[in-house]
Design an enzyme around this catalytic site. Structure first.
Site, PDB file in Angstrom:
ATOM      1  N   GLY A   1     -62.601  -4.103 -78.121  1.00 27.13           N
ATOM      2  CA  GLY A   1     -63.809  -3.277 -78.374  1.00 27.13           C
ATOM      3  C   GLY A   1     -63.529  -1.887 -77.996  1.00 27.13           C
ATOM      4  O   GLY A   1     -62.451  -1.262 -78.018  1.00 27.13           O
ATOM      5  N   GLY A   2     -64.881  -1.215 -78.095  1.00 25.64           N
ATOM      6  CA  GLY A   2     -64.658   0.187 -77.746  1.00 25.64           C
ATOM      7  C   GLY A   2     -63.808   0.775 -76.437  1.00 25.64           C
ATOM      8  O   GLY A   2     -63.523   1.742 -76.254  1.00 25.64           O
TER       9      GLY A   2
ATOM     10  N   GLY B   1     -38.487  22.501 -95.710  1.00 23.31           N
ATOM     11  CA  GLY B   1     -39.554  22.365 -94.601  1.00 23.31           C
ATOM     12  C   GLY B   1     -39.054  21.524 -93.551  1.00 23.31           C
ATOM     13  O   GLY B   1     -39.705  22.197 -92.407  1.00 23.31           O
ATOM     14  N   ALA B   2     -38.412  20.785 -93.458  1.00 27.92           N
ATOM     15  CA  ALA B   2     -37.872  20.043 -92.291  1.00 27.92           C
ATOM     16  C   ALA B   2     -37.117  21.111 -91.261  1.00 27.92           C
ATOM     17  O   ALA B   2     -37.171  20.946 -90.158  1.00 27.92           O
ATOM     18  CB  ALA B   2     -37.147  18.911 -92.541  1.00 27.92           C
TER      19      ALA B   2
HETATM   20  C1  HXC Z   1     -69.316 -10.496 -68.649  1.00 25.66           C
HETATM   21  C2  HXC Z   1     -67.528 -11.622 -68.801  1.00 25.66           C
HETATM   22  C3  HXC Z   1     -66.927 -10.780 -69.814  1.00 25.66           C
HETATM   23  C4  HXC Z   1     -67.901  -9.830 -70.321  1.00 25.66           C
HETATM   24  C5  HXC Z   1     -65.624 -12.245 -69.512  1.00 25.66           C
HETATM   25  N1  HXC Z   1     -66.316 -12.537 -68.671  1.00 25.66           N
HETATM   26  N2  HXC Z   1     -65.832 -11.221 -70.127  1.00 25.66           N
HETATM   27  N3  HXC Z   1     -68.680 -11.393 -68.205  1.00 25.66           N
HETATM   28  N4  HXC Z   1     -68.981  -9.547 -69.747  1.00 25.66           N
HETATM   29  N5  HXC Z   1     -67.686  -9.003 -71.325  1.00 25.66           N
HETATM   30  C6  HXC Z   1     -66.403 -13.411 -67.448  1.00 25.66           C
HETATM   31  C7  HXC Z   1     -66.562 -15.073 -68.066  1.00 25.66           C
HETATM   32  O1  HXC Z   1     -67.812 -15.032 -68.267  1.00 25.66           O
HETATM   33  C8  HXC Z   1     -66.015 -15.690 -67.215  1.00 25.66           C
HETATM   34  O2  HXC Z   1     -66.989 -15.931 -66.012  1.00 25.66           O
HETATM   35  C9  HXC Z   1     -64.742 -14.682 -66.581  1.00 25.66           C
HETATM   36  O3  HXC Z   1     -65.281 -13.472 -66.806  1.00 25.66           O
HETATM   37  C10 HXC Z   1     -63.267 -15.101 -67.091  1.00 25.66           C
HETATM   38  O4  HXC Z   1     -63.506 -15.166 -68.450  1.00 25.66           O
HETATM   39  P1  HXC Z   1     -63.210 -16.381 -69.251  1.00 25.66           P
HETATM   40  O5  HXC Z   1     -63.693 -16.253 -70.380  1.00 25.66           O
HETATM   41  O6  HXC Z   1     -63.062 -17.592 -68.508  1.00 25.66           O
HETATM   42  O7  HXC Z   1     -61.361 -16.014 -69.437  1.00 25.66           O
HETATM   43  P2  HXC Z   1     -60.566 -16.335 -70.667  1.00 25.66           P
HETATM   44  O8  HXC Z   1     -60.661 -17.454 -71.020  1.00 25.66           O
HETATM   45  O9  HXC Z   1     -59.121 -16.007 -70.051  1.00 25.66           O
HETATM   46  O10 HXC Z   1     -60.830 -15.237 -71.738  1.00 25.66           O
HETATM   47  C11 HXC Z   1     -60.965 -13.731 -71.565  1.00 25.66           C
HETATM   48  C12 HXC Z   1     -61.830 -13.150 -72.772  1.00 25.66           C
HETATM   49  C13 HXC Z   1     -62.982 -13.755 -72.817  1.00 25.66           C
HETATM   50  C14 HXC Z   1     -60.709 -13.124 -74.091  1.00 25.66           C
HETATM   51  C15 HXC Z   1     -61.503 -11.552 -72.385  1.00 25.66           C
HETATM   52  O11 HXC Z   1     -63.674 -13.662 -71.714  1.00 25.66           O
HETATM   53  C16 HXC Z   1     -63.785 -13.003 -73.740  1.00 25.66           C
HETATM   54  O12 HXC Z   1     -63.784 -13.070 -74.850  1.00 25.66           O
HETATM   55  N6  HXC Z   1     -64.744 -11.980 -73.176  1.00 25.66           N
HETATM   56  C17 HXC Z   1     -65.603 -11.234 -73.931  1.00 25.66           C
HETATM   57  C18 HXC Z   1     -64.991 -10.041 -74.631  1.00 25.66           C
HETATM   58  C19 HXC Z   1     -65.864  -9.273 -75.346  1.00 25.66           C
HETATM   59  O13 HXC Z   1     -66.386  -9.477 -76.528  1.00 25.66           O
HETATM   60  N7  HXC Z   1     -66.173  -8.311 -74.655  1.00 25.66           N
HETATM   61  C20 HXC Z   1     -67.091  -7.247 -74.952  1.00 25.66           C
HETATM   62  C21 HXC Z   1     -66.182  -6.288 -76.119  1.00 25.66           C
HETATM   63  S1  HXC Z   1     -67.016  -5.103 -76.624  1.00 25.66           S
HETATM   64  P3  HXC Z   1     -66.745 -17.157 -65.210  1.00 25.66           P
HETATM   65  O14 HXC Z   1     -68.142 -16.876 -64.118  1.00 25.66           O
HETATM   66  O15 HXC Z   1     -66.957 -18.227 -65.785  1.00 25.66           O
HETATM   67  O16 HXC Z   1     -65.537 -16.933 -64.289  1.00 25.66           O
HETATM   68  C22 HXC Z   1     -67.041  -4.017 -75.776  1.00 25.66           C
HETATM   69  C23 HXC Z   1     -67.861  -2.661 -75.962  1.00 25.66           C
HETATM   70  C24 HXC Z   1     -67.241  -1.320 -75.330  1.00 25.66           C
HETATM   71  O17 HXC Z   1     -66.400  -3.946 -74.475  1.00 25.66           O
HETATM   72  C25 HXC Z   1     -67.837  -0.489 -76.054  1.00 25.66           C
HETATM   73  C26 HXC Z   1     -67.630   0.982 -75.607  1.00 25.66           C
HETATM   74  C27 HXC Z   1     -67.813   2.078 -76.668  1.00 25.66           C
END
Ligand code: HXC
Length: 514
Positions: free
Chosen positions: A169-170, A404-405
Site C-alpha cells: 500500500g502507501g 542529441g545523445a
Molecule cells: C494490524 C497486522 C497488520 C496490520 C499484520 N498484522 N498486518 N495487524 N495491522 N496492517 C498482524 C496480524 O494480525 C498477525 O497478528 C501478525 O501481524 C502477523 O500477520 P500474519 O497475517 O499472521 O502474517 P503473514 O501470514 O505472514 O501475512 C503477512 C501479511 C498479512 C501479508 C502482511 O498480515 C497482511 O495481509 N496484512 C495486512 C496488509 C495490509 O493490507 N495492510 C494495510 C496496507 S495499506 P497475530 O496476533 O495473529 O500474530 C497501508 C496504507 C498506508 O499500509 C497508507 C500510507 C499513505
C-alpha cells in the site's frame, strides 16, 4: 535502588523479547531475522544505543486496550557503521506484524528528526504489514509525517532502505523517497495493491514475489537498486553503499587509500573498440580498468542495461560512473535508461561525488513506443541532471557520440568540466549512413549504382566527422588520449577538480521534468 534496577532489567528483558519465542521462531522459519538481530549485524559491535524502547501504543479499539506491543514493533536508535555514526529504525514483524500505528510512526519520525539535525545517514529496515488497521487514521497520519520527513531529508543526508518483509500500500512511498532501496529476494516485497486485490479488480493472477519481489523491482520496475539473497547480504550492501557516501551534503565522501597506482596503464584498452563500428563490446571492462582494483559497485544492474551506473574509487576517492553499454540496444538512450541516469547523477551531485561519463551511444532509441511513452520528457531529465550538477564532471568519449545523445551524455555544452576522447571517438549530428541518406539523397537517387554511391558518401562523411579531431579543433574536446593511459588521465582530471566551486542561480527549486 536495587528494586528499581531490577525493574529496569525486567522491563528491558521483556522489550528485547519483542513478540516472543513462537513468533521469533516463525520469523526465522520464513528465513528472516528479527529487528534486533538485523541491527546487531548491521552496526559495529556494541555501538547500538536504543531510543524509545519503552514507547508503546495508545490504542483502545478493536482489542488494542492493554495489548502488549514491546517497542511498539519498531526498534530505533543510533550506532556506527565502519566507525561512522548512523541512525537506524527496524520494524519487527513479531510484534503486531510490524504494523505502523501512531507511536510506531512517532518513533521513526524521532530518529528521522535527529538524523536530519545531526547530519547523519539514516537506514530503515522495513518488515511490516503496513498501516495498523486498528489505529485507522492515526496510522495513516503517521505515514504522512514520515513521507514529509523523507522529503525534507532528501539531498541533506543519505537515506537507505532495506525491504526485508512486506511493504504494501502507501507504505511503499517512504522507501521510494529514499536514495537507495535494497530488497531481499523471496522475503522482501513491495506493491501498492496486493495479489488478492489485483485478482478481484483486473482478474490477473500473480504471486506476491512475481508482483513485487526483489527481482521484479530490480529488473522490471527500476524501483530497487540492489537485490540480496538473504538478510546478511542485504545488510552488507548497506555498509558497502555507505562507504561511498558522505555523512551529509556538506561533507566530502570518505577517502580510502587503495594503494592502486594512479598511473597504472592498461594495454588491453588499446584493442577494446572493435574495428567494425557496429560491433558491440562490454563497457564494464573499461569501467573496471579505470577504478581502483577494478572494484565497481553497480546499481540497478538488470534494469535498462543499455546504460550502466555505479560507484567506485579513483585514487581512493569515490566517483560515480555513468557509461553507455554498447552490448545492449547498441547503447542507445531510452526512457528507462534516461530515468536511471538522471536519478544517479542527482544522487552523486547531492552528495559531492564526482561524475565520470563514458560515452558510446548512437543516439536515442527510435520507435513509437518511446515517443508515446514520453522519451522527450524522460530524456530531458538527463540534460537537466547533468546541467544542474555542480560536482566535478569528466566525460570520456570512447566511440559514438551522435546528435542529441552526444549533448546529453555530459557534453562540454551541458557543463562537463573536462572532456576527453579516445582516438576512436566519432562525434557528429548523426551516424554516417543516416547522414548520407539525407544530405546526399539527390546524388544517391540519381546514381546508376545507388548502393555504392550511398556507401561512398557515408564513408566521405565518416572521414570528415567520425573522429575526435573536428570537435577537438573547435574546443569541445580538451584532450584526445591514448586509451592505455585512461586511468591516469581521468585521475589527474579529477584531482584538479576536487576543489571545484560552481553556483547556480538562486531559486526555490528547479522544475525538473518528471
Ligand atoms: C494490524 C497486522 C497488520 C496490520 C499484520 N498484522 N498486518 N495487524 N495491522 N496492517 C498482524 C496480524 O494480525 C498477525 O497478528 C501478525 O501481524 C502477523 O500477520 P500474519 O497475517 O499472521 O502474517 P503473514 O501470514 O505472514 O501475512 C503477512 C501479511 C498479512 C501479508 C502482511 O498480515 C497482511 O495481509 N496484512 C495486512 C496488509 C495490509 O493490507 N495492510 C494495510 C496496507 S495499506 P497475530 O496476533 O495473529 O500474530 C497501508 C496504507 C498506508 O499500509 C497508507 C500510507 C499513505
Amino acid at each position: 535502588m536495587g528494586d528499581r534496577r531490577e525493574e529496569l532489567r525486567q522491563r528491558r528483558e521483556h522489550i528485547e523479547a519483542m513478540g516472543g519465542d513462537k513468533r521469533i521462531q516463525r520469523q526465522h522459519e520464513m528465513g528472516k531475522w528479527t529487528a534486533r538481530e538485523r541491527i546487531q549485524y548491521l552496526l559495529d559491535s556494541d555501538s547500538f544505543e536504543e531510543i524509545g524502547a519503552h514507547v508503546t501504543h495508545r490504542g483502545t479499539r478493536f482489542g488494542m486496550a492493554g495489548a502488549d506491543a514491546p517497542a511498539d514493533g519498531v526498534v530505533t536508535g543510533f550506532g556506527r557503521i565502519h566507525g561512522r555514526p548512523v541512525y537506524v529504525f527496524a520494524q519487527d514483524f513479531t510484534v503486531l506484524g510490524g504494523s505502523l500505528g501512531e507511536m510506531h510512526a512517532a518513533k521513526i519520525q524521532r530518529v528521522q528528526d535527529l538524523a536530519l539535525k545531526s547530519g547523519v545517514p539514516i537506514i530503515g529496515l522495513n518488515d511490516s504489514g503496513g498501516a495498523r488497521i486498528q489505529e485507522g487514521v492515526d496510522a495513516l497520519n503517521g505515514y504522512g509525517e514520515i513521507f514529509k520527513r523523507n522529503t525534507w531529508a532528501s539531498g541533506v543526508i543519505p537515506q537507505i532502505t532495506v525491504i526485508m518483509g512486506p511493504s504494501a500500500g502507501g507504505a511503499v512511498y517512504s522507501p521510494a523517497l529514499t536514495d537507495v532501496i535494497i530488497m531481499v529476494r523471496q522475503t522482501g516485497q513491495m506493491f501498492i495493491t496486493g495479489p488478492q486485490v489485483i485478482q478481484a479488480v483486473t482478474g490477473e493472477n500473480v504471486t506476491a514475489e512475481a508482483l513485487g519481489g526483489a527481482d521484479t523491482h530490480l529488473k522490471r520496475s527500476g524501483v530497487a537498486h540492489l537485490a540480496a539473497n538473504n538478510d546478511a547480504e542485504a545488510l552488507d550492501m548497506v555498509k558497502a553503499v555507505l562507504d561511498y557516501l558522505p555523512q551529509n551534503w556538506l561533507e566530502e565522501p570518505p577517502v580510502l587509500d587503495s594503494g592502486d597506482p594512479l598511473d597504472r596503464a592498461d594495454a588491453s584498452l588499446a584493442s577494446v573498440i572493435p574495428d567494425d563500428p557496429n560491433k558491440p563490446y562490454d563497457v564494464i571492462g573499461i569501467v573496471k580498468s579505470v577504478l581502483d582494483h577494478g572494484d565497481f559497485f553497480e546499481l540497478q544492474k538488470g534494469y535498462a542495461d543499455n546504460l550502466v551506473v555505479g560507484l567506485g574509487r579513483i585514487g581512493g576517492r569515490p566517483a560515480g560512473i555513468v557509461a553507455n553499454q554498447p552490448r545492449v540496444l547498441a547503447g542507445t538512450l531510452d526512457i528507462n535508461a534516461s530515468d536511471k541516469l538522471a536519478r544517479f547523477v542527482r544522487l552523486c551531485d547531492a552528495f559531492n561525488i564526482p561524475v565520470v561519463t563514458l560515452v558510446d551511444t548512437p543516439g536515442y532509441l527510435p520507435g513509437t513506443g518511446q515517443e508515446y511513452g514520453g522519451i522527450i520528457r524522460h530524456g530531458a531529465k538527463v540534460l537537466y541532471a547533468y546541467a544542474e550538477a555542480t560536482v566535478p564532471k569528466v566525460t570520456l568519449i570512447l566511440r559514438k557520440a551522435y546528435g542529441g545523445a552526444y549533448l546529453a551524455m555530459c557534453s562540454r555544452s551541458l557543463g562537463a568540466d573536462l572532456v576527453m576522447a579516445w582516438p576512436t571517438a566519432e562525434i557528429a549530428v548523426m551516424g554516417p549512413d543516416g547522414a548520407a541518406n539525407i544530405i546526399f539523397r539527390r546524388e544517391i537517387e540519381a546514381s546508376d549504382t545507388p548502393v555504392e554511391t550511398k556507401a561512398a558518401k557515408a564513408e566521405e562523411y565518416r572521414q570528415e566527422f567520425a573522429n575526435p579531431y573536428v570537435a577537438a579543433s573547435h574546443g569541445y574536446i580538451d584532450a584526445v588520449i591514448d586509451p592505455v593511459e585512461t586511468r591516469a588521465r581521468l585521475a589527474r582530471a579529477l584531482m584538479v577538480l576536487y576543489n571545484k566551486h560552481d553556483d547556480r542561480p538562486k531559486k526555490h527549486h528547479g522544475n525538473m521534468p518528471v
